[in-house]
Structure formats: C-alpha cells, structure tokens
Design a protein around this motif. Structure first.
Motif, short mmCIF file in Angstrom:
data_model
loop_
_atom_site.label_atom_id
_atom_site.label_comp_id
_atom_site.label_asym_id
_atom_site.label_seq_id
_atom_site.Cartn_x
_atom_site.Cartn_y
_atom_site.Cartn_z
N SER A 1 -10.31 -27.41 -1.24
CA SER A 1 -8.95 -26.94 -0.98
C SER A 1 -8.74 -25.53 -1.54
N LEU A 2 -9.35 -25.26 -2.71
CA LEU A 2 -9.26 -23.91 -3.30
C LEU A 2 -9.86 -22.87 -2.36
N ILE B 1 -10.11 -23.10 0.97
CA ILE B 1 -9.19 -22.93 2.10
C ILE B 1 -8.07 -21.96 1.72
N ALA B 2 -7.44 -22.23 0.57
CA ALA B 2 -6.31 -21.38 0.14
C ALA B 2 -6.77 -19.94 -0.06
N SER B 3 -7.92 -19.76 -0.71
CA SER B 3 -8.41 -18.40 -0.99
C SER B 3 -8.67 -17.62 0.29
N PHE C 1 -5.32 -17.06 2.53
CA PHE C 1 -4.32 -16.13 2.03
C PHE C 1 -4.89 -14.75 1.75
N LEU D 1 -4.39 -13.38 5.18
CA LEU D 1 -2.98 -13.04 5.40
C LEU D 1 -2.61 -11.76 4.64
N PHE D 2 -3.06 -11.66 3.39
CA PHE D 2 -2.79 -10.47 2.58
C PHE D 2 -3.31 -9.22 3.28
N ILE E 1 -1.27 -8.30 6.42
CA ILE E 1 -0.01 -7.62 6.10
C ILE E 1 -0.27 -6.20 5.59
N SER E 2 -1.40 -6.03 4.90
CA SER E 2 -1.68 -4.74 4.25
C SER E 2 -2.37 -3.74 5.16
N ARG F 1 -1.44 -0.15 5.41
CA ARG F 1 -1.48 0.58 4.16
C ARG F 1 -2.81 1.31 3.94
N PHE G 1 -11.54 -26.17 6.64
CA PHE G 1 -10.68 -27.26 7.11
C PHE G 1 -11.55 -28.38 7.68
N LYS H 1 -8.60 1.77 0.66
CA LYS H 1 -7.36 2.39 0.18
C LYS H 1 -7.68 3.70 -0.56
N GLU I 1 2.30 6.30 -0.59
CA GLU I 1 1.85 4.98 -1.02
C GLU I 1 1.84 4.83 -2.53
N ARG I 2 1.54 5.96 -3.19
CA ARG I 2 1.37 5.89 -4.64
C ARG I 2 2.70 5.92 -5.37
#
Lengths: 271, 271
Positions: free
Chosen positions: B18-19, B21-23, B26, B29-30, B33-34, B37, B61, B246, B260-261
């Motif tokens: 499960s760890l 999957i979450a890692s 997300f 996803l991170f 979203i980024s 940037r 999964f 970045k 950005e900074r």
C-alpha cells in the motif's frame, strides 16, 4: 480492538471515516482548482498540501474498507449488534503508512509557504523531514506489538525526534518568521500551535491501550479522535496555508491583488 | 512462496504494498501539477517520470489484489495466521510486466533531462532502451521456471545487457555530463549510482530461491525489498529528476527563476 460494537458505535466510526474521506478529497480538489489564484512562488506549498490531502484520502478509503471487512453483523438474539469477524483484524497499520508520508510533508508545506532563501529553507527541511519520518517509524513497532513494555519503550524513543521538531519550530524558525509580511506573521506563528495541538491526539491514542481501555467506547473514541485530528492537521491546516499564500501573493504584487480582490477592496487599494 | 504467513508478516507485506501505491500515485500527481513549474524543454523528462510512476501504481494495485486473493484467513485454533489459499498463487509476473515497461523509461527520463543535442540523445537512447528491455525479458523465463539451472542460465544472460547499460551510463554518458550546468552536474552523476544501487535489489531477490530461502521471513523480506527498491528507483528518482529540471530551468531563464523563486533569492540573483 473490541469484539463487539453496538449499532450506534459501528455507525459512528463509519460516519467519521466517511467524513474524513470527504474532507480530504474535496480540500485537495479545492486547492487544485485554486492553484492559479496564488503566485507561482507559493504553488510548491499548495501542491504539497494537495498531495498530503490526497494521500490521506487514499488511506482513509483503505481504512474504511478494512473496517467494513473487520466487523460483520450478527442477528443472534436480534440485538442488531456488530461483532468482529473471526480472524480478520482492523488494520491500524495504514495510519502509520499515512503518517510516515504525510507528517514530513506537513512540515514541508509550512516551510515552503514561507518562501525563505534557498539555503535557509533547505537547512530547515534537512532537519525537520528526517526527524518527522523517524518519529513515525519509531512509533510503529510499539503500536503493532501486543506488549506494553515495547509500547512504552518505542513511545519514549519517538518522543526524542518530536522534541527536536518542537525545538526547530519554536526556536530556530522564530528567527525566520520576523522576515515575513506583518499581515501573515501572526497566522504563521499560530499555525505551529495548530499543528502541535492536533498532533497531541496521536500520543494520547497511543498510550490508551496501556490503561486497558479496550472496550468498545474507548476504541470508538480513539477512531473519532484520529479522524478529527487528521481533518484539523491536514485539511484545515492546508486551508490556512492557502490563505497565507494568497495574502503573500497580494503583498508581492498589487497588480495580481487588484485582479483577485473585490471591486471595493481594489478601489480602496488604489487610493 | 510460503504456505503460511503470521498475522504480523501478512500485515507487513500488506502495508508495504500500500505504501508503494501511495508513493507512486502521489508522486505522479505531484509531478503532473508541477509540470508548468519547469521550462517546456524539460517537460518531456517529467512527463516520462509521471508515466513511470503511473504504470508502477497500476501494477501495484494488481499485485495488492493478487496478494489479498493468494492468502486467506484460517480460524483453525484461533491463531489468526493466514494460510495460502489452495490453488491460487501470488502472481510475481506482474513485476516483470511492470519492469519491462518502466526500466527502459527510467533511462529515457535520465537522458531527456540532460536535454542533449538531438543526435547524441537518440544515439544514447537507441542503445539504452533495447538493452534495458532485453535485460528484463531475459530474466522472466528464469523467474517463472521452477528449475534452478534455467534460473542460473537466464540470470547470467540478462547480466550481459546489464553490463552494457553500465558501460553506456558510466563511460559514454560521462562525456555528456561535462556539458551540464555546474549546479546539477554532481546530482546527475550521483543519480546513476542511485539507479544502479536500487537495481541491485532485483538480482539479489532473483537468486534467493537458489539458496532455498523459501520460508515466510525470506519471502516477506523479498516483498519489502522489492517495494523499497521500486519507491527509490521510481518515485525518489523522479523527484530528483524534477529538482534537476527545476534547477536547469532557473539557469536557462532568469526571468522564469525570478517568478518562481522567493523574493530574497530573486533579489540576490539580480545582483
């Protein structure tokens, strides 16, 4: 974990777990939609906040499923009580997996929204993030062991990184807060208290088993306590971080403020 | 695969899967979203990183479900132990399907973030991608065969493309690294070691069955090892690639860096 929950106890846990899912999921969605409404330099903080709420939502889905599988209804005597399913347990471990990922990230959120100079920022993160991960990792062996002595030893060990985090937040960080705009200084200072106060729930729930508080009511209180603490420490906390990021965006750029603020405020600002 | 897992062993595998999957989920996803940037020229690398983490989340999964179905609870004697379900097995093959797709892409990420001249880039990719796919494909027949001799032969065969990848990364690629900005040169150089060190876990797990390490603890350690290796080689690796992208974006455009900074850094940068 209790053998039997009453109908009311079962429904209470059910509803609180669902409340957490809704809170985390829609705080994440709100922040995702609102991301363009702050300046780029504060988006790192809010992106991390979205991730934290998303990870929490994911784990509450798992916790919810684990809870549903761990208790089955018995109609013996027609009491309507729920009884624990034989052999399957409620997996408290998910919470630790969640905290292991989210607690360090909560500190990253706080530091990122300060938008400090790169050097100061990485100095703070290099201390806070490993300390937070260590704090959670040390709690885990105590939680899964059935023995009180192990629970006490690992509980005390995890207090060491916790004390270190408090030192960094309330001594080291105070210097950096003076460079923040006056409009957000108080909020940021109080945010540390919100974080620490909501964290207090976790060690309380951790030591409860030592007092043999194994009954249904104690267990239900623990689940409700965790749920409320997770909403405050992640969703409410994220919304406050967002309001700080918005206030700082307005301070940094009056042009941006004018486009985002109400007519009235914009007019006042021009005078 | 062991016949019986204790409650603690079962929960450990459960929580680690499960760890992962979450890692992966997300991190993807991170990065999604980024993406705005960083400058467009580095978005190919991060897009590939998102895909790699997404593919890994998908397969975990599947692995998670396969694990849940492979073990059922027994209440015999009320020990709470989990025993293997008759006839169903844990599908280790999912991992190979995952690696077959993700391992070549991990190398694409690394090459893409360098943003080399088109010719140099395609030259490196034409060598690394087929070698990586071949390395995984050759390991598979050895993994699914029950015979030690086949396991050894295919294990040795897959070492040939692995050695070739090492040669490209540490000899050929070193020339290209000198053209990278000083601020990211060390990070990029170390990233190769991170990749190779996290890969070492896989051959170790591969040869374990040769030593008859078939007990529950050995199997649990293998699952935990794979999980940690997959988090490091994909999610942590992706976040480092992002930080390189970045840093290079800031180097390439001071205007972009200023927006950005933090204020402090932007002021310093302008001096």
């Amino acid at each position: 974990m209790p053998d039997i929950l009453s109908h009311g106890q079962y429904d209470t846990v059910y509803n609180f777990l669902s409340l957490v899912i809704a809170s985390q999921l829609f705080t994440a969605l709100f922040l995702l939609i609102s991301l363009p409404r702050i300046l780029p330099r504060y988006r790192q903080a809010i992106t991390v906040a979205i991730i934290v709420c998303g990870i929490a939502a994911y784990h509450y889905f798992r916790i919810f499923d684990s809870f549903k599988e761990a208790f089955v209804t018995t109609s013996v005597g027609g009491t309507g009580d729920y009884t624990q399913a034989v052999g399957t347990g409620f997996n408290e471990g998910y919470r630790y997996v969640d905290w292991f990922l989210t607690v360090p990230l909560l500190l990253v959120e706080l530091i990122a929204v300060l938008a400090l100079a790169r050097k100061v920022q990485s100095g703070l993160l290099m201390r806070l993030v490993p300390a937070a991960a260590l704090m959670i990792a040390l709690g885990y062996p105590g939680e899964i062991s059935g023995e009180n002595s192990l629970r006490i030893i690992f509980g005390l060990l995890s207090m060491i990184p916790f004390a270190y985090i408090l030192y960094i937040l309330f001594v080291q960080l105070s210097k950096s807060l003076t460079s923040q705009p006056a409009s957000v200084r108080t909020t940021l200072s109080r945010l540390r208290y919100l974080l620490v106060i909501s964290w207090i729930v976790y060690p309380i729930a951790y030591v409860l088993p030592l007092f043999n508080a194994g009954g249904g009511d104690a267990w239900v209180s623990k689940q409700v306590g965790y749920s409320v603490a997770d909403i405050v420490a992640k969703a409410v906390y994220a919304l406050i971080i967002f309001s700080v990021a918005k206030a700082k965006s307005y301070e940094d750029s009056s042009e941006f403020a004018a486009s985002e603020r109400s007519h009235e405020d914009a007019v006042k600002g021009r005078k």
